[in-house]
Design a protein around this motif. Structure first.
Motif, PDB file in Angstrom:
ATOM      1  N   ALA A   1      -6.607  -4.042  44.668  1.00  0.00           N
ATOM      2  CA  ALA A   1      -7.923  -4.610  44.411  1.00  0.00           C
ATOM      3  C   ALA A   1      -8.999  -3.551  44.601  1.00  0.00           C
ATOM      4  N   THR A   2     -10.170  -3.823  44.058  1.00  0.00           N
ATOM      5  CA  THR A   2     -11.351  -3.002  44.298  1.00  0.00           C
ATOM      6  C   THR A   2     -12.443  -3.909  44.852  1.00  0.00           C
ATOM      7  N   LEU A   3     -13.513  -3.297  45.319  1.00  0.00           N
ATOM      8  CA  LEU A   3     -14.594  -4.064  45.932  1.00  0.00           C
ATOM      9  C   LEU A   3     -15.813  -4.136  45.015  1.00  0.00           C
ATOM     10  N   ARG A   4     -16.568  -5.213  45.165  1.00  0.00           N
ATOM     11  CA  ARG A   4     -17.829  -5.350  44.445  1.00  0.00           C
ATOM     12  C   ARG A   4     -18.817  -6.081  45.344  1.00  0.00           C
ATOM     13  N   ARG A   5     -20.054  -5.974  45.010  1.00  0.00           N
ATOM     14  CA  ARG A   5     -21.123  -6.595  45.799  1.00  0.00           C
ATOM     15  C   ARG A   5     -20.979  -8.113  45.789  1.00  0.00           C
TER      16      ARG A   5
ATOM     17  N   ALA B   1      -5.207  -7.816  50.220  1.00  0.00           N
ATOM     18  CA  ALA B   1      -5.285  -6.780  49.188  1.00  0.00           C
ATOM     19  C   ALA B   1      -5.122  -5.384  49.783  1.00  0.00           C
ATOM     20  N   ARG B   2      -4.659  -4.482  48.925  1.00  0.00           N
ATOM     21  CA  ARG B   2      -4.710  -3.052  49.191  1.00  0.00           C
ATOM     22  C   ARG B   2      -5.871  -2.518  48.366  1.00  0.00           C
ATOM     23  N   ILE B   3      -6.928  -2.116  49.054  1.00  0.00           N
ATOM     24  CA  ILE B   3      -8.180  -1.808  48.384  1.00  0.00           C
ATOM     25  C   ILE B   3      -8.297  -0.315  48.127  1.00  0.00           C
ATOM     26  N   ASP B   4      -8.513   0.038  46.861  1.00  0.00           N
ATOM     27  CA  ASP B   4      -8.750   1.427  46.482  1.00  0.00           C
ATOM     28  C   ASP B   4     -10.240   1.632  46.258  1.00  0.00           C
ATOM     29  N   LEU B   5     -10.767   2.725  46.810  1.00  0.00           N
ATOM     30  CA  LEU B   5     -12.190   3.008  46.719  1.00  0.00           C
ATOM     31  C   LEU B   5     -12.478   4.040  45.642  1.00  0.00           C
ATOM     32  N   ASP B   6     -13.616   3.877  44.996  1.00  0.00           N
ATOM     33  CA  ASP B   6     -14.091   4.867  44.029  1.00  0.00           C
ATOM     34  C   ASP B   6     -14.518   6.122  44.793  1.00  0.00           C
TER      35      ASP B   6
ATOM     36  N   GLU C   1      -7.637  -9.930  55.755  1.00  0.00           N
ATOM     37  CA  GLU C   1      -6.206  -9.635  55.713  1.00  0.00           C
ATOM     38  C   GLU C   1      -5.892  -8.555  54.676  1.00  0.00           C
ATOM     39  N   SER C   2      -6.601  -7.439  54.777  1.00  0.00           N
ATOM     40  CA  SER C   2      -6.498  -6.395  53.759  1.00  0.00           C
ATOM     41  C   SER C   2      -6.486  -5.009  54.388  1.00  0.00           C
ATOM     42  N   VAL C   3      -6.037  -4.042  53.599  1.00  0.00           N
ATOM     43  CA  VAL C   3      -6.012  -2.635  54.000  1.00  0.00           C
ATOM     44  C   VAL C   3      -6.824  -1.831  52.994  1.00  0.00           C
ATOM     45  N   VAL C   4      -7.755  -1.024  53.502  1.00  0.00           N
ATOM     46  CA  VAL C   4      -8.485  -0.089  52.653  1.00  0.00           C
ATOM     47  C   VAL C   4      -7.690   1.208  52.648  1.00  0.00           C
ATOM     48  N   ALA C   5      -7.192   1.603  51.473  1.00  0.00           N
ATOM     49  CA  ALA C   5      -6.287   2.732  51.351  1.00  0.00           C
ATOM     50  C   ALA C   5      -6.987   4.056  51.650  1.00  0.00           C
ATOM     51  N   PRO C   6      -6.213   5.073  52.057  1.00  0.00           N
ATOM     52  CA  PRO C   6      -6.809   6.388  52.317  1.00  0.00           C
ATOM     53  C   PRO C   6      -7.605   6.893  51.119  1.00  0.00           C
TER      54      PRO C   6
END
Length: 220
Positions: free
Chosen positions: A25-29, A36-41, A54-59
């Protein structure tokens, strides 16, 4: 017979409740993300006022992560390096920030219940006016730790260094700094009730004496 109270009382922090499988998943406002496993821009991510559970923000190595007013519950930020992590007026419950480097971590007026900072390097951490309960800081390197007007309860810092710690007008209960190498406090009078080692008290003895109006001179 009642059991004697442990002083200082240690933080009470459960492990984040994470599912066995995470969905990319990705994040939005003002969004909502769960399990989710969240990938950041690599640039800037605007996730203000979002809900993450219940999520992990990936390296990742990013410019800015904006979590202003966001609600995080059972979240792990894993080796996230960023110039700015903005979390003003947010709510963090059972959150682990592990590894990575953060230029500015802004938790001003935030509420954190169950926060672990593990092996993180932070140049400037500000939590002015925040409420911080059950906080465990381990193996971290912090340049400036700004806590004016903050309320702290069951906070422990171990194996960590802090160059400067601003504790003006804070409220502290069960704050354990025995494992923290703090170079300077802005107002040592506010250390009342904080737990230190004898060596720490000795190293800050001149500042403590000055706060009591004692004129300490090195000349005979």
């Amino acid at each position: 017979m009642a059991r004697p109270r442990i002083r200082p009382e240690p933080p009470r922090i459960p492990d984040p409740d994470l599912p066995r499988e995470l969905t990319p998943a990705t994040l939005r406002r003002s969004g909502e993300t769960s399990e989710a496993r969240i990938d950041l821009d690599p640039g800037a991510t605007d996730a203000a006022h979002t809900r993450i559970s219940e999520s992990v923000v990936a390296p990742a190595s990013v410019q800015t992560l904006d979590l202003t007013g966001a609600i995080l519950t059972d979240v792990v930020l894993d080796a996230v390096s960023t110039v700015e992590l903005l979390a003003r007026e947010g709510t963090w419950r059972t959150v682990v920030v592990r590894g990575g480097r953060i230029g500015t971590l802004d938790l001003s007026r935030a509420r954190c219940d169950g926060l672990v900072l593990d092996g993180v390097r932070v140049d400037y951490l500000t939590a002015g006016g925040a409420t911080l309960r059950d906080i465990d800081v381990t193996g971290c390197r912090i340049g400036t730790l700004d806590l004016p007007g903050a309320r702290l309860e069951r906070v422990r810092i171990t194996g960590s260094t802090v160059d400067e710690m601003d504790i003006r007008e804070w409220q502290a209960a069960d704050v354990d700094l025995r494992g923290a190498d703090v170079l300077s406090f802005t107002d040592v009078r506010m250390l009342r009730g904080v737990t230190l080692t004898a060596d720490q008290a000795t190293s800050h003895a001149l500042a403590l004496a000055a706060s009591l109006g004692i004129d300490v001179r090195t000349d005979e």
